[in-house]
Design a protein around this motif. Structure first.
Motif, mmCIF file in Angstrom:
data_model
loop_
_atom_site.group_PDB
_atom_site.id
_atom_site.type_symbol
_atom_site.label_atom_id
_atom_site.label_comp_id
_atom_site.label_asym_id
_atom_site.label_seq_id
_atom_site.Cartn_x
_atom_site.Cartn_y
_atom_site.Cartn_z
ATOM 1 N N TYR A 161 0.851 -1.197 0.000
ATOM 2 C CA TYR A 161 0.000 0.000 0.000
ATOM 3 C C TYR A 161 0.884 1.244 0.000
ATOM 4 N N THR A 196 -4.222 -8.586 -0.733
ATOM 5 C CA THR A 196 -4.198 -7.173 -1.116
ATOM 6 C C THR A 196 -5.224 -6.858 -2.198
ATOM 7 N N SER A 197 -5.398 -7.794 -3.127
ATOM 8 C CA SER A 197 -6.357 -7.565 -4.213
ATOM 9 C C SER A 197 -7.780 -7.436 -3.682
ATOM 10 N N ILE A 198 -8.042 -8.035 -2.529
ATOM 11 C CA ILE A 198 -9.372 -7.940 -1.909
ATOM 12 C C ILE A 198 -9.473 -6.698 -1.021
ATOM 13 N N ASN A 249 -7.543 -3.914 -0.964
ATOM 14 C CA ASN A 249 -7.223 -2.612 -1.555
ATOM 15 C C ASN A 249 -8.469 -1.818 -1.985
ATOM 16 N N PRO A 250 -9.388 -2.414 -2.752
ATOM 17 C CA PRO A 250 -10.583 -1.638 -3.128
ATOM 18 C C PRO A 250 -11.477 -1.296 -1.944
ATOM 19 N N ILE A 251 -11.501 -2.158 -0.944
ATOM 20 C CA ILE A 251 -12.290 -1.871 0.262
ATOM 21 C C ILE A 251 -11.721 -0.643 0.960
ATOM 22 N N ASP A 289 -9.724 1.687 -0.284
ATOM 23 C CA ASP A 289 -9.862 2.881 -1.128
ATOM 24 C C ASP A 289 -11.257 3.491 -0.991
ATOM 25 N N GLU A 290 -12.270 2.635 -0.949
ATOM 26 C CA GLU A 290 -13.651 3.129 -0.829
ATOM 27 C C GLU A 290 -13.882 3.786 0.528
ATOM 28 N N ALA A 345 -12.260 7.212 0.583
ATOM 29 C CA ALA A 345 -12.717 8.180 -0.431
ATOM 30 C C ALA A 345 -13.559 9.289 0.201
#
Length: 231
Positions: free
Chosen positions: A75, A219-221, A223-225, A227-228, A231
């Motif tokens: 990250y 990380t692929s799981i 990371n988007p969590i 980031d959201e 935000a």
């Protein structure tokens, strides 16, 4: 003469048995002392690090699965800290929340804890209750905090006997996350080898912990969590 030989054999057997018990006790005690020393050193390091921390995006907290996770590399676009300690159980995380999480004042906390409790045979209700305590303590001490609770990870080979327990706990943890309005990150299924329903051997060096391939999946799981939530 025969009775004397039998008596001598019994005495030697008792001495050998006592010797084995003492040896095992010494090894267990030595291992426990090494863990305590490691735990204390890590916590002291956190306390020192807290003095210079500013604007932390994410705090990862847990046991060796977190301790071994190179979050600063995975990250690199975020200001993250790793508060994992190998060997920790739920009770250990509860006792160090102040210096591991509160003082750092992160925006997001990612939790992964309880695996060592499962391996130690601790009661499932105790594990769940402890995870609930961790969630509530963090919520009560940090305003507007976002919390992510990871699922328990699968294990492989000799350790795979614990996977049914992990799956049962994951179902309850997911329900807990819904109740307390925190995010549940289901990592379990993505780490499985579909041919064995165990931890994919390409993801682990020892059937319990993860290698870089495993952490890439995690990380692929996450990371988007994350980031959201930021935000």
């Amino acid at each position: 003469m025969k009775k004397k030989i039998i008596f001598t054999f019994i005495c030697l057997s008792i001495i050998l048995f006592i010797g084995i018990i003492i040896s095992q006790t010494y090894k267990a005690s030595k291992k426990t002392n090494m863990y305590h020393e490691y735990h204390i050193n890590k916590v002291n390091g956190f306390i020192e690090e807290n003095k210079t921390l500013e604007n932390i995006d994410v705090c990862f907290i847990g046991d060796s699965l977190t301790d071994g996770y190179d979050v600063k590399s995975f990250y690199s676009n975020l200001n993250v800290i790793n508060r994992g300690i190998g060997g920790d159980r739920v009770k250990d995380v509860i006792t160090r929340l102040d210096n591991s999480v509160y003082q750092a004042r992160p925006k997001v906390v990612v939790i992964l804890i309880g695996g060592n409790d499962v391996l130690a045979g601790h009661d499932e209700n105790y594990i769940i209750d402890s995870i609930v305590r961790i969630i509530l303590k963090i919520k009560n001490n940090l305003n507007n905090i976002k919390i992510v609770v990871q699922s328990f990870y699968p294990l492989s080979q000799d350790y795979a006997k614990h996977n049914e327990t992990m799956k049962r706990l994951n179902k309850v943890v997911e329900e807990v996350c819904t109740i307390f309005n925190v995010v549940f990150a289901d990592i379990y299924e993505s780490l499985l080898d579909p041919s064995t329903n165990e931890l994919n051997l390409d993801f682990t060096p020892d059937n319990v912990h993860l290698n870089i391939n495993g952490y890439n999946v995690v990380t692929s799981i996450l990371n988007p969590i994350i980031d959201e939530l930021l935000a």
